[in-house]
Each structure stands twice: as structure tokens, then as C-alpha cells.
Motif scaffolding. Structure first.
Motif, mmCIF file in Angstrom:
data_model
loop_
_atom_site.group_PDB
_atom_site.id
_atom_site.type_symbol
_atom_site.label_atom_id
_atom_site.label_comp_id
_atom_site.label_asym_id
_atom_site.label_seq_id
_atom_site.Cartn_x
_atom_site.Cartn_y
_atom_site.Cartn_z
ATOM 1 N N ASN A 142 -7.616 -3.206 -3.624
ATOM 2 C CA ASN A 142 -7.561 -1.862 -4.200
ATOM 3 C C ASN A 142 -6.165 -1.249 -4.053
ATOM 4 O O ASN A 142 -5.666 -0.578 -4.967
ATOM 5 C CB ASN A 142 -8.605 -0.956 -3.563
ATOM 6 N N ASN A 143 -5.572 -1.474 -2.869
ATOM 7 C CA ASN A 143 -4.211 -0.972 -2.653
ATOM 8 C C ASN A 143 -3.232 -1.600 -3.642
ATOM 9 O O ASN A 143 -2.358 -0.924 -4.195
ATOM 10 C CB ASN A 143 -3.746 -1.261 -1.224
ATOM 11 N N SER A 178 0.864 -1.173 0.000
ATOM 12 C CA SER A 178 0.000 0.000 0.000
ATOM 13 C C SER A 178 0.899 1.220 0.000
ATOM 14 O O SER A 178 2.121 1.117 0.197
ATOM 15 C CB SER A 178 -0.908 0.021 1.235
ATOM 16 N N ARG A 179 0.314 2.361 -0.202
ATOM 17 C CA ARG A 179 1.107 3.594 -0.183
ATOM 18 C C ARG A 179 1.819 3.761 1.154
ATOM 19 O O ARG A 179 2.993 4.111 1.209
ATOM 20 C CB ARG A 179 0.218 4.799 -0.470
ATOM 21 N N ASP A 235 5.571 8.346 -9.274
ATOM 22 C CA ASP A 235 4.811 8.044 -8.054
ATOM 23 C C ASP A 235 5.748 7.536 -6.964
ATOM 24 O O ASP A 235 5.589 7.881 -5.778
ATOM 25 C CB ASP A 235 3.735 6.999 -8.344
ATOM 26 N N ARG A 243 -0.043 -0.036 -10.573
ATOM 27 C CA ARG A 243 -0.183 0.989 -11.626
ATOM 28 C C ARG A 243 0.798 2.147 -11.431
ATOM 29 O O ARG A 243 0.790 3.104 -12.213
ATOM 30 C CB ARG A 243 -1.618 1.528 -11.656
ATOM 31 N N TYR A 244 1.601 2.085 -10.376
ATOM 32 C CA TYR A 244 2.538 3.178 -10.096
ATOM 33 C C TYR A 244 3.503 3.405 -11.260
ATOM 34 O O TYR A 244 3.961 2.465 -11.917
ATOM 35 C CB TYR A 244 3.351 2.885 -8.837
ATOM 36 N N LYS A 248 -3.967 -2.890 -6.585
ATOM 37 C CA LYS A 248 -4.229 -2.377 -7.937
ATOM 38 C C LYS A 248 -3.602 -1.003 -8.129
ATOM 39 O O LYS A 248 -3.060 -0.685 -9.190
ATOM 40 C CB LYS A 248 -5.747 -2.295 -8.169
ATOM 41 N N GLU A 249 -3.680 -0.182 -7.056
ATOM 42 C CA GLU A 249 -3.080 1.150 -7.133
ATOM 43 C C GLU A 249 -1.562 1.063 -7.276
ATOM 44 O O GLU A 249 -0.955 1.751 -8.098
ATOM 45 C CB GLU A 249 -3.436 1.956 -5.876
#
Length: 805
Positions: free
Chosen positions: A354-355, A241-242, A366, A361-362, A357-358
């Protein structure tokens, strides 16, 4: 092992205190800076002390020191503005030195590491005060004051350390290797700091502008080692995750180029796809469980719907229909809570998905935004990676730009002329000599500066100059002070260090457990005697049992046995699988649900009387028609014997499967429990208290809960009467310390559950024996509870809500 040691160990390892530790001992930055300090300093007692705490060293200085240091800075700046008034300065410095020495000597307690820590904390405080007072001054004036002030501060602390060597061995390598090599530089960004240090650079043979240009050129070369570590961390992250990536990058000094960022993106994509497979599989399993529960609800609803129609057609009494509706209600509610838990788990999987998937895509940009770059990082990189092999041609290009910056500075030009070499077409400089000087500056100025910065990053003083410390911060400081992990405490604050502070216990065994809850209906014998009607007694008991089972299943309890005047409930993490007959192997987990269940059972028992009080005249009419008229009665007006009919005694015992409890199918094909936990919970359920229901649990249940909840407080005589936010830091410390030392239990804040040592108020004598039928509980002077029948010793707690108390 001593109960206090176990309890203190549990407190220190709760998620709540781990969160406070991470915040106030700044665990992430500590790891970052401590790693560097170890690499660039000699082995030292201070290093060992910092490593032991695994976080910033906390120092409470007290207001007297703040006043003294503020006076010192003000008076010295005044003297520098007018050096003719030297007598006034010397008179002040003599008084100041005596005061600071007396405090120093009093606070350090003859411990070598404390002598150095106290000095670092005071130097940090002085730097903060000077920074604030010089905020609007010019660079030239800041440089002058830094040089002069550094000499005075070094003289003062040298005198104090040398004086204290008569009482303790002082190992001051970190001080000598850092502060005594550089001016007393106020805080600022790295560009301003370079300019303040400019005169020091010139003394070493290199203008500040040239050093800065070389540093800027070489600082981005040194990412290779960190690159390998970053990729290793990414490949071992349990989730992406971020935030997890920010945490991974935050503890590193990392300046990647575009190629490195691309490699990181590719690594993230590979790791993300692998984790996505795991999350998808978990989602599928949860989805299947949810479908099974929905199907079960539908099947149960249809069966009971047919039964209700049959009861309506063959109507005889309302109670039969009410009981059927209650069973339907309990079944649906129990399954609904199971669905609710599974939906939470499913939602967690969706968030992870969701994390992922995000993250996959970085883009390189990013990743760049996640990397922490501190003001001091360029200096740190110079110290960690000395630039001794910079390409000569590349250096000539860097120097050509730097020379333009010093064209109006004659002193800097004269210094650079020493390095000029004969050349046909353009100026050329001896790059080997320049790099030699560059490395001298790094070794003799930048390295000591970095050591100072690291030391002050790893030591935090209280109160802050702003006097703003949160209630959480005060609480943590107080807890650490009691445990002996705060270096110095103002003597006006009354600290009682816990005797168990140095002891540690293995708390891992409390982290995951299963629980047995046994409840006993208090007035069942009295009710039977008054009713003298077995059929009516059975109907009333069934009605009451429905209420208890409704609560038990709401919190994931597995009803195992109906004892007629009570029951046995089992709690395990995978309760829905056990109830669905998928497994008989319980999974251990958080036993907070058993406490919440017990509290609500007590409340439900009282509500049961209030809801059915209008029936008392019918239920007890034959026995009581001449003694009392129940018509229009309220709960408060009921005689104590009738209030007690539906009071309950609840006992909870937690432990490990299958050593302390065993789940199986009995001869009738029903779930059954055997083992010590069943006997102990049954024993606790028989504890009686006049005029109220009771919930008694063992220490394992409490410790398991503390190790799994997000927040708790201490239950003491001072509890919750004072709002710590309204107190200054000294008053707040005294409040929290008193609450901690005098505690008789805990408060689970988010759930409003109070946990108190059982028998505390009663045990005034050396030993108290409570006789429970043919079993004895013996409470000795240490509050240990000896269970004669099972030859075990436990600490018992009473559970209640504020309203119930």
C-alpha cells in the motif's frame, strides 16, 4: 571479556536505547547540522567529541546556574533601562562573575572540550532567557540589547577561558570564529533576525533590505549537489513510504524547482515498481505457507475425527477420548499460532504494498510537502554556496525591487548611492562591488551566525526552562551519565560512572540465535512411587505432557524429544518450515518466544494441578487413603510433596547453528538435537528451588532478547516502587541511576517477565557450588557460572513473573 562490559554494550545497542538515542540526541538533525559544522569550521577537539557521540551533546547544568543566568539577564536589562545606576550593575556583575567562574571551574574537570561545551550550553541558556524576556519588545530595542549584551557576555567568557588556560589547554576556535563576531541575537524567524542584524549589515556596507533581496533570489539556485544525493538515497531505500522519504529529505538542505521535483517523482516510480516485484513474491511465498497449514489442519482434523468416532464406538475410559481431544486441540492451536505469525507477515507485506502504491502515485506537489525547510536554512545555504557569480542583469532586477523598500531610509539610500553607476535610461548599480560586499556580509556575519546556530543545535542542556522532561528523557540522561557521556552533572546528583563505560564488546553475535529448551518434571519419581501402577502413571504423564506441548507449540517451539519425565523443545525463526518437513536448516532469530514459552509452561503446570485436583483421590487413593483425604482439597492445602509432583525445572540455552547445536533426523526418522546447547539446557533444568518451579537460562538468551525487544527496565531493589513521572529531574535522575547501578537483572515491561542474575541472593561467600546429580555449577564472586563438564563459562539468569516470585 568482562561480563559487565558485555552487558553494558548490549544495553547501549538495544532497540530501546537506539530509539532513545535517536530522540534525545536527535540523530536526524544531528547528521544534518554536524555535517555543515564540519564543512565551515576548523578541525577542533569539540568537533571530534561531537562526532564520537553521534548525536547532540547532553549537558546537565543544575538549578543554581539557571538562577544565576536569569538574574544576570534581569539585572542587565534593568541597567540598560537606567544606565545611571552603574554602581549597582557593577556590584552585581562582580558577584555573578565569581559564582559562575566557580561553577564553571568545578564542572569542566580540566577538559578542553568540556570548557567549550559548558560555554555553548550557557550561551544557549542565556539566549533562551533573553528571547523570553524580549518577546514583546520592538526590533530596534532587540537590536540594541543584542549588541550591548553580546559585548558583556563575550567579555565574561573570555575572562573565564583565559583564566582556565592555567589548568588546561583551551582550544576555542569555534567560539572565536562564531560568537565573538556577531551580536547576541535572540531567537526568532529569519526575517526578524535579518532586521535585528540590520545595523551590523550597514557597518559592512550593505543595507539589510538589499542583502535580504539578494539572498532570497540566490537561495533556490543551489539544489544540484543535494539533488544527486537525494536520488542516490531514494535508489538505496529498502522500502518506500511517506516516513522513509521524510527521513531522507529531513537530513538535507534541498530547495528543488518543478523540474527537479519531476525527476524525483520519476525516480520514485522506478524504485517503487522494483520493490513491488519483491513484495509480491514474498506475499506469494507466505500465502503458499498459509495454504499448506490450512490443508494440514483439515487433514489432521479429519483423521482425528475418525479416531474419535472409533474411540466412542469402542468406549472404555474417558481419558482416551480426553487425550485425543487434547492432541487435536494442541495440533490445531499450534497450527493456528503459525497461521497468526504468517498473517502478521502477510499484513506487513500488504502495508508495504500500500505504501508503494501511494508513493508511485505521488505528484511533484506531494514531494514538495515532504521537504523540511527550517528557519535557518536560507542562511546555511548562503554559507555553503557563496553567491559570487550572480548574473549582472538578474542582480539589477533584484536591486530595483530592494531600492523601493529603502526609499524612506536615508542611511540605507546613502550606502546604496556609493554603488550607483551612470546609466542612460534607468538606475544601474555596480553589481561586482555589491556582490563583493554581499560575500563580506556572508563571511563576517552570516557564517559566524550559522556557526552559533549549529553549535546550539548540537548541544542540549537540562533541565529545560519549562522543567518538562519526560521519564524516558530522564532515564536516557541517567544512562548516559553513568556511561560518562554527559558533559557536566550537577554535583548534588550522585553519579557513579560505570567502570565498563569505556569498554565495548561485539554484541552482533547475540542478535540472532536459536534456542534449546529442556524441561524436567520434578515429582515424577515420587508420583511413580505413590501410584505403583505403571499404566496409570503413563496416562497421567501423557496428560501432563499434552499441556506442556500445547504451550510449546503455541510459541513456535518444535518438540524434539519426550524424555518421559520432561522434554526437549527447539526454537528457530523458521519453525513452521521445519515442522512441515520443508527443511532441516534452522534460521536464527529472536529468542523471546522461548522465554515466554517457559513462563507459560510454569503457569500451565500449576493450572494442571488445579484443573485435576478433583482426580487426586482417584489417582492416589490406594497409596494415600489412610494418610490424607484429597476430596475437596485445594492447591494451597496439598502437602508440599504433592504440590511438587507437577512442578517443572526449565533450562534454556541459546547459541549459533550448527557450531553449538545441530538438528538432524535420528535412526527412527524423528527430529533430534545434539550439541553443547542441549547439554547446557539440560543442566539448567535440573536446578531445584524449594516449593516452586524454576526457569534458568544463559546470558546469550537474555542478551538476544534485550537486543530484540522494544522496551525493558532494570530490576533492582528500588524497582517500580516510585513513579518517575512524579519526580523532578534531579530526583528522577537519582532514581534511575540507583536502579541502573544496583540492578540485579531486567524487566521485559511489555511481557511482564523478570530476569534476575541466578544465585545473586545465595552467593554471599566468595564461591558457591551447587551440586546437581553428577554435574557441578560453580558460581564465583563475579557471578560467572563455570560449567565443569563442558569447560565453558556463562552468566546464568532466573526467569519469573512478578506473581511467581
Amino acid at each position: 571479556m568482562n561480563d559487565e562490559i558485555v552487558q553494558d554494550s548490549v544495553i547501549r545497542e538495544t532497540p530501546y536505547y537506539e530509539k532513545l538515542h535517536a530522540t534525545y540526541r536527535d540523530s536526524v538533525n544531528f547528521t544534518r547540522y554536524f555535517t555543515i559544522l564540519k564543512r565551515i569550521t576548523r578541525r577542533d577537539p569539540l568537533i571530534e567529541k561531537l562526532e564520537h557521540n553521534q548525536g547532540k551533546e547532553l549537558v546537565y547544568l543544575g538549578r543554581r546556574i539557571f538562577t544565576l543566568q536569569d538574574d544576570f539577564v534581569s539585572n542587565y536589562l534593568k541597567f540598560l533601562d537606567d544606565e545611571s545606576n552603574i554602581d549597582a550593575w557593577e556590584s552585581f556583575f562582580e558577584r555573578y562573575s565569581k559564582h559562575i567562574f566557580d561553577i564553571y571551574q568545578d564542572f569542566v574537570s580540566d577538559k578542553s572540550a568540556n570548557i567549550v561545551i559548558f560555554e555553548i550550553a550557557n550561551r544557549k541558556l542565556l539566549r533562551d532567557i533573553i528571547t523570553r524576556k524580549l518577546l514583546t519588545e520592538s526590533i530596534e530595542k532587540k537590536a540594541l540589547i543584542s549588541e550591548r549584551c553580546g559585548a558583556v557576555v563575550n567579555q565574561l567568557f573570555n575572562y573565564i577561558r583565559n583564566s582556565l588556560t592555567r589548568r588546561a589547554v583551551v582550544v576555542d576556535n569555534v567560539i572565536i570564529d562564531s560568537y565573538e563576531h556577531i551580536p547576541f541575537v535572540p531567537k526568532g524567524n529569519h526575517v526578524e533576525t535579518l532586521r535585528v542584524l540590520g545595523p551590523s549589515f550597514l557597518k559592512k556596507g550593505l543595507p539589510e533590505q538589499v542583502f535580504g533581496a539578494i539572498m532570497k533570489s540566490v537561495v533556490h539556485q543551489y539544489y544540484t549537489d543535494e539533488m544527486k544525493k537525494i536520488l542516490e538515497v531514494i535508489n538505496n531505500l529498502p522500502s518506500l513510504s511517506r516516513k522513509s522519504l521524510e527521513d531522507a529529505f529531513k537530513s538535507r538542505f534541498f530547495f528543488p524547482d518543478d523540474k527537479a521535483l519531476t525527476v524525483i517523482v520519476e525516480t520514485l516510480q522506478m524504485r517503487g515498481r522494483k520493490l513491488m516485484v519483491d513484495v509480491t513474491e514474498k506475499k506469494r511465498g507466505i500465502s503458499e505457507r498459509m495454504q499448506n497449514i490450512r490443508r494440514k489442519i483439515s487433514e489432521t482434523t479429519n483423521i482425528m475425527s475418525d479416531s474419535l468416532i472409533s474411540l466412542a464406538e469402542d468406549f472404555s475410559t474417558e481419558e482416551a477420548i480426553e487425550n485425543m481431544v487434547k492432541r487435536l486441540h494442541r495440533t490445531v492451536i499450534g497450527n493456528a499460532y503459525d497461521l497468526k505469525i504468517l498473517k502478521w507477515e502477510y499484513q506487513e507485506c500488504v502495508e508495504k504494498e500500500n505504501n508503494l502504491k501511494e508513493v508511485v502515485r505521488y505528484k511533484p506537489s506531494d514531494i514538495g510537502s515532504l521537504i523540511t525547510r527550517g528557519e535557518w536554512d536560507p542562511y546555511i545555504m548562503q554559507v555553503l554556496h557563496k553567491a559570487g557569480k550572480v548574473d549582472g542583469d538578474r542582480l539589477q532586477l533584484v536591486l530595483s525591487d530592494a531600492i523601493n523598500d529603502i526609499k524612506n531610509d536615508q542611511v540605507a539610500q546613502q550606502v546604496m548611492n556609493k554603488y550607483r553607476m551612470p546609466a542612460l535610461l534607468k538606475e544601474k548599480y555596480d553589481h561586482l562591488q555589491i556582490m563583493e560586499r554581499y560575500n563580506v556580509v556572508v563571511d563576517e556575519i552570516i557564517a559566524p551566525l550559522v556557526k552559533c546556530i549549529m553549535l546550539e543545535e548540537l548541544v542540549d542542556y537540562y533541565p529545560k526552562l519549562s522543567d518538562m522532561v519526560t521519564a524516558e528523557g530522564i532515564r536516557f540522561l541517567g544512562e548516559e551519565a553513568i556511561s560518562g557521556r554527559v558533559s557536566m552533572i550537577e554535583k548534588d546528583v550522585n553519579i557513579v560512572t560505570s567502570e565498563a563505560a569505556d569498554g565495548t564488546a561485539n554484541t552482533a553475535r547475540y542478535k540472532n540465535m536459536v534456542s534449546v529448551l529442556v524441561y524436567d518434571v520434578r515429582g515424577s519419581t515420587f508420583m511413580g512411587a505413590k501410584l505403583k501402577n505403571a499404566e496409570k502413571e503413563s496416562a497421567i504423564r501423557n496428560l501432563f505432557q499434552e499441556s506442556m506441548l500445547y504451550v510449546a507449540e503455541k510459541y513456535g517451539g518444535i518438540p524434539v524429544k519426550d524424555t518421559g519425565d520432561g522434554g526437549v523443545i527447539f526454537f528457530a525463526k523458521n519453525h513452521y518450515d521445519i515442522k512441515a518437513e520443508k527443511t532441516l536448516l534452522p534460521e536464527p532469530g529472536n529468542m523471546l518466544s522461548s522465554l515466554r514459552c517457559a513462563i507459560e509452561m510454569v503457569q500451565e503446570a500449576k493450572l494442571f494441578v488445579q484443573r485435576n485436583i478433583h482426580r487426586y483421590q482417584d489417582w492416589f487413593r490406594e497409596a494415600e487413603e489412610r494418610e490424607i483425604n484429597f476430596e475437596g482439597a485445594t492447591y494451597a492445602k496439598l502437602p508440599p510433596t504433592y504440590q511438587a509432583i507437577f512442578q517443572v525445572g526449565i533450562g534454556i540455552a541459546s547459541g549459533h547453528y550448527p557450531r553449538e547445536v545441530y538438528l538432524e533426523k535420528n535412526a527412527f526418522g524423528e527430529h533430534d538435537l545434539t550439541g553443547m546447547l542441549v547439554r547446557e539446557a539440560n543442566l539448567y533444568s535440573t536446578v531445584k528451588a524449594k516449593g516452586k518451579s524454576t526457569v534458568i537460562c544463559d546470558d546469550a538468551t537474555v542478551y538476544n532478547t534485550l537486543l530484540n525487544v522494544d522496551r525493558f527496565s532494570f530490576l533492582s531493589e528500588a524497582g517500580l516502587r516510585i513513579d518517575p513521572v512524579q519526580l523532578n529531574i534531579q530526583q528522577g535522575l537519582e532514581y534511575w541511576i540507583k536502579q541502573r547501578i544496583t540492578r540485579k537483572g531486567f524487566i521485559l515491561d511489555l511481557h511482564k517477565i523478570f530476569v534476575a542474575k541466578f544465585g545473586r541472593e545465595m552467593a554471599d561467600t566468595e564461591k558457591l557450588k551447587i551440586v546437581l546429580d553428577d554435574n557441578d555449577i560453580v558460581i564465583d564472586e563475579s557471578s560467572d557460572v563455570q560449567l565443569d563438564k563442558v569447560e565453558r563459562t556463562k552468566l546464568l539468569f532466573e526467569i519469573y513473573t512478578e506473581a511467581a516470585r
